[in-house]
Design a protein around this motif. Structure first.
Motif, mmCIF file in Angstrom:
data_model
loop_
_atom_site.group_PDB
_atom_site.id
_atom_site.type_symbol
_atom_site.label_atom_id
_atom_site.label_comp_id
_atom_site.label_asym_id
_atom_site.label_seq_id
_atom_site.Cartn_x
_atom_site.Cartn_y
_atom_site.Cartn_z
ATOM 1 N N ARG A 297 50.529 -60.734 -95.168
ATOM 2 C CA ARG A 297 50.102 -61.229 -93.848
ATOM 3 C C ARG A 297 50.170 -60.132 -92.808
ATOM 4 O O ARG A 297 51.143 -59.371 -92.778
ATOM 5 N N ASN B 234 50.701 -61.541 -86.783
ATOM 6 C CA ASN B 234 50.370 -62.969 -86.802
ATOM 7 C C ASN B 234 51.679 -63.755 -86.881
ATOM 8 O O ASN B 234 52.330 -63.781 -87.911
ATOM 9 N N PRO B 235 52.092 -64.392 -85.766
ATOM 10 C CA PRO B 235 53.443 -64.948 -85.692
ATOM 11 C C PRO B 235 53.664 -66.169 -86.590
ATOM 12 O O PRO B 235 52.720 -66.799 -87.043
ATOM 13 N N THR C 193 56.771 -65.278 -76.917
ATOM 14 C CA THR C 193 56.888 -66.717 -77.146
ATOM 15 C C THR C 193 57.218 -67.007 -78.611
ATOM 16 O O THR C 193 56.964 -66.188 -79.490
ATOM 17 N N ALA D 258 56.932 -70.186 -81.636
ATOM 18 C CA ALA D 258 56.332 -71.474 -82.020
ATOM 19 C C ALA D 258 57.368 -72.270 -82.800
ATOM 20 O O ALA D 258 57.902 -71.775 -83.803
ATOM 21 N N PRO E 200 55.576 -69.745 -92.487
ATOM 22 C CA PRO E 200 54.126 -69.946 -92.466
ATOM 23 C C PRO E 200 53.746 -70.747 -93.707
ATOM 24 O O PRO E 200 54.619 -71.107 -94.503
ATOM 25 N N SER E 201 52.470 -71.008 -93.886
ATOM 26 C CA SER E 201 52.048 -71.700 -95.098
ATOM 27 C C SER E 201 52.299 -70.802 -96.320
ATOM 28 O O SER E 201 52.232 -69.581 -96.225
ATOM 29 N N LEU F 27 46.171 -74.286 -79.400
ATOM 30 C CA LEU F 27 45.790 -73.015 -80.028
ATOM 31 C C LEU F 27 45.207 -73.261 -81.415
ATOM 32 O O LEU F 27 44.431 -72.462 -81.911
ATOM 33 N N ARG F 28 45.638 -74.354 -82.026
ATOM 34 C CA ARG F 28 45.102 -74.704 -83.345
ATOM 35 C C ARG F 28 45.050 -76.224 -83.443
ATOM 36 O O ARG F 28 46.079 -76.878 -83.329
ATOM 37 N N GLY G 222 44.559 -69.744 -81.924
ATOM 38 C CA GLY G 222 45.930 -69.571 -82.373
ATOM 39 C C GLY G 222 46.305 -68.174 -82.829
ATOM 40 O O GLY G 222 47.362 -67.991 -83.399
HETATM 41 P P1 AMP Z 1 50.731 -70.711 -90.533
HETATM 42 O O1 AMP Z 1 51.961 -71.522 -90.486
HETATM 43 O O2 AMP Z 1 50.572 -69.836 -91.724
HETATM 44 O O3 AMP Z 1 49.538 -71.562 -90.349
HETATM 45 O O4 AMP Z 1 50.782 -69.701 -89.298
HETATM 46 C C1 AMP Z 1 51.421 -69.998 -88.100
HETATM 47 C C2 AMP Z 1 50.431 -70.092 -86.965
HETATM 48 O O5 AMP Z 1 51.152 -70.542 -85.833
HETATM 49 C C3 AMP Z 1 49.811 -68.796 -86.526
HETATM 50 O O6 AMP Z 1 48.644 -68.454 -87.192
HETATM 51 C C4 AMP Z 1 49.494 -69.093 -85.067
HETATM 52 O O7 AMP Z 1 48.300 -69.858 -85.034
HETATM 53 C C5 AMP Z 1 50.595 -70.025 -84.644
HETATM 54 N N1 AMP Z 1 51.661 -69.373 -83.870
HETATM 55 C C6 AMP Z 1 52.897 -69.082 -84.300
HETATM 56 N N2 AMP Z 1 53.624 -68.497 -83.331
HETATM 57 C C7 AMP Z 1 52.829 -68.429 -82.254
HETATM 58 C C8 AMP Z 1 53.016 -67.929 -80.934
HETATM 59 N N3 AMP Z 1 54.172 -67.383 -80.527
HETATM 60 N N4 AMP Z 1 51.959 -67.995 -80.095
HETATM 61 C C9 AMP Z 1 50.796 -68.528 -80.508
HETATM 62 N N5 AMP Z 1 50.561 -69.026 -81.734
HETATM 63 C C10 AMP Z 1 51.568 -68.981 -82.595
#
Ligand code: AMP
Ligand code: MG
Length: 348
Positions: free
Chosen positions: A81, A85-86, A140, A142, A165-166, A217-218, A242
């Protein structure tokens, strides 16, 4: 190393990764009341810096101790990854939540009361304790409180929030079954907790509460309309949904993709059948066509629950192309349409 639990239902696979022998153990767990002994061992592995894939109500997650920067880095390595990408941090209860963000706005409280635990991720200013690697160096974080009993038990056993993440290789389809996780990550992670299928089937709704106005964002299982009934107007981010901290917006427009070339058509009439061995994914009856046809449920939630599993199957089916019939352009289908757009996005 982790192969001394004798519940008789897991298997160990040895492959070479990064120059060393690593094993992915698969431990079956009851999705409603997972065996505390198995969960305690998995929690200990997280404490020791290991990686565990586990079921949630959205898709399978690939978890590490969110306060262990090295462990979190190894998530990026395992998935391939991009490091900016957070990740989403999963927690249980107020005490853990407070370690992740120093603020708790009234809108967050309202949303949490309505939708947590559940498939909603909130983006808030991060606490200094959260390593930068978790947030892609952004200010920030998530966060989400999952409802799945296995996810909750694992977080409690690890006694720390879990960044996850996934559990798929970067850009590939998200996993909604344990077998999907192995397809991409076998040998790259320590343990896979197999708790059966994930109910929602697509990733959580991500809502940014760190700016002036709440912004999606998503899109995800909780629709804009559902959020608006609780907190009033919500904006939707366009384009690079996102991917706020990516150096180049849109870099991940292609995402959640099968390996087989996959395209979308407006209606079944647009299908051309002279181009080899085709699979068609639709959501209503279509006529007799010279292709393998997969008919998914005609409601967005039912469709979402099955789409990744069907795409995983078709991807293994040696088709020349997968053709997806576009679902209606209505708010209820927004999250599904977002995933399909990414699955069928062509870089050229
Ligand atoms: P995934 O769980 O693999 O779908 O990836 C986590 C997703 O969460 C990322 O692709 C972003 O869309 C979103 N995300 C996580 N942290 C942040 C953040 N600090 N700001 C904006 N989006 C975030
Ligand atoms: Mg993902």
């Amino acid at each position: 190393m982790y192969d001394n639990i004798s519940n008789g239902e897991w298997r160990v696979v040895t492959v070479m990764f990064a120059g060393e022998n690593r094993k992915t153990a698969v431990w079956k767990v009851n999705p409603v009341s997972p065996d505390p002994t198995v969960i305690a061992r998995a929690g200990q592995i997280l404490q020791e810096g290991g990686l565990i894939a586990f079921p949630t109500e959205t898709v399978y997650g690939l978890g590490a101790n969110s306060f262990d920067a090295n462990a979190v880095s190894s998530i990026y390595t395992a998935k391939g990854r991009p490091s900016r990408n957070p990740l989403i941090v999963h927690f249980v209860g107020e005490e853990m939540r407070k370690r992740l963000s120093p603020v708790w706005p009234p809108l967050a409280e309202k949303l949490a009361k309505a939708f947590w635990p559940g498939p909603l991720t909130l983006v808030l200013p991060k606490s200094p304790d959260v390593p930068d690697v978790v947030t892609g160096n952004g200010p920030t974080v998530a966060i989400r409180e999952p409802v799945h009993p296995v996810a909750r038990a694992l977080i409690l056993a690890a006694t720390c929030p879990i960044a996850a993440p996934s559990a798929n290789r970067s850009n590939e389809l998200s996993p909604t079954l344990a077998g999907h996780v192995l397809r991409g990550l076998d040998g790259r992670i320590d343990v896979l907790l197999d708790g059966g299928p994930c109910a929602a089937g697509i990733e959580s709704t991500v809502l940014d509460l760190s700016g002036e106005r709440p912004r999606i964002l998503r899109p995800g299982p909780l629709s804009r309309e559902m959020l608006e009934t609780i907190i009033g107007p919500v904006e939707i981010s366009g384009g690079h949904l996102g991917e706020a901290h990516l150096p180049s917006p849109g870099m991940l427009l292609k995402h959640y993709s099968p390996r087989t070339p996959t395209v979308m058509v407006r209606s079944p009439e647009e299908l051309g059948f002279d181009e080899g061995h085709l699979a068609v994914v639709t959501f209503g009856p279509i006529g007799n066509v010279p292709a393998t046809v997969v008919v998914l449920p005609g409601d967005p939630a039912g469709y979402a629950a099955e789409i990744y599993a069907r795409l995983h199957e078709l991807d293994d089916g040696r088709f020349d192309r997968i053709v997806i019939v576009e679902p209606p352009d209505t708010p209820a289908w927004a999250a599904v349409r977002d995933r399909l757009k990414r699955a069928t996005h062509r870089a050229d």
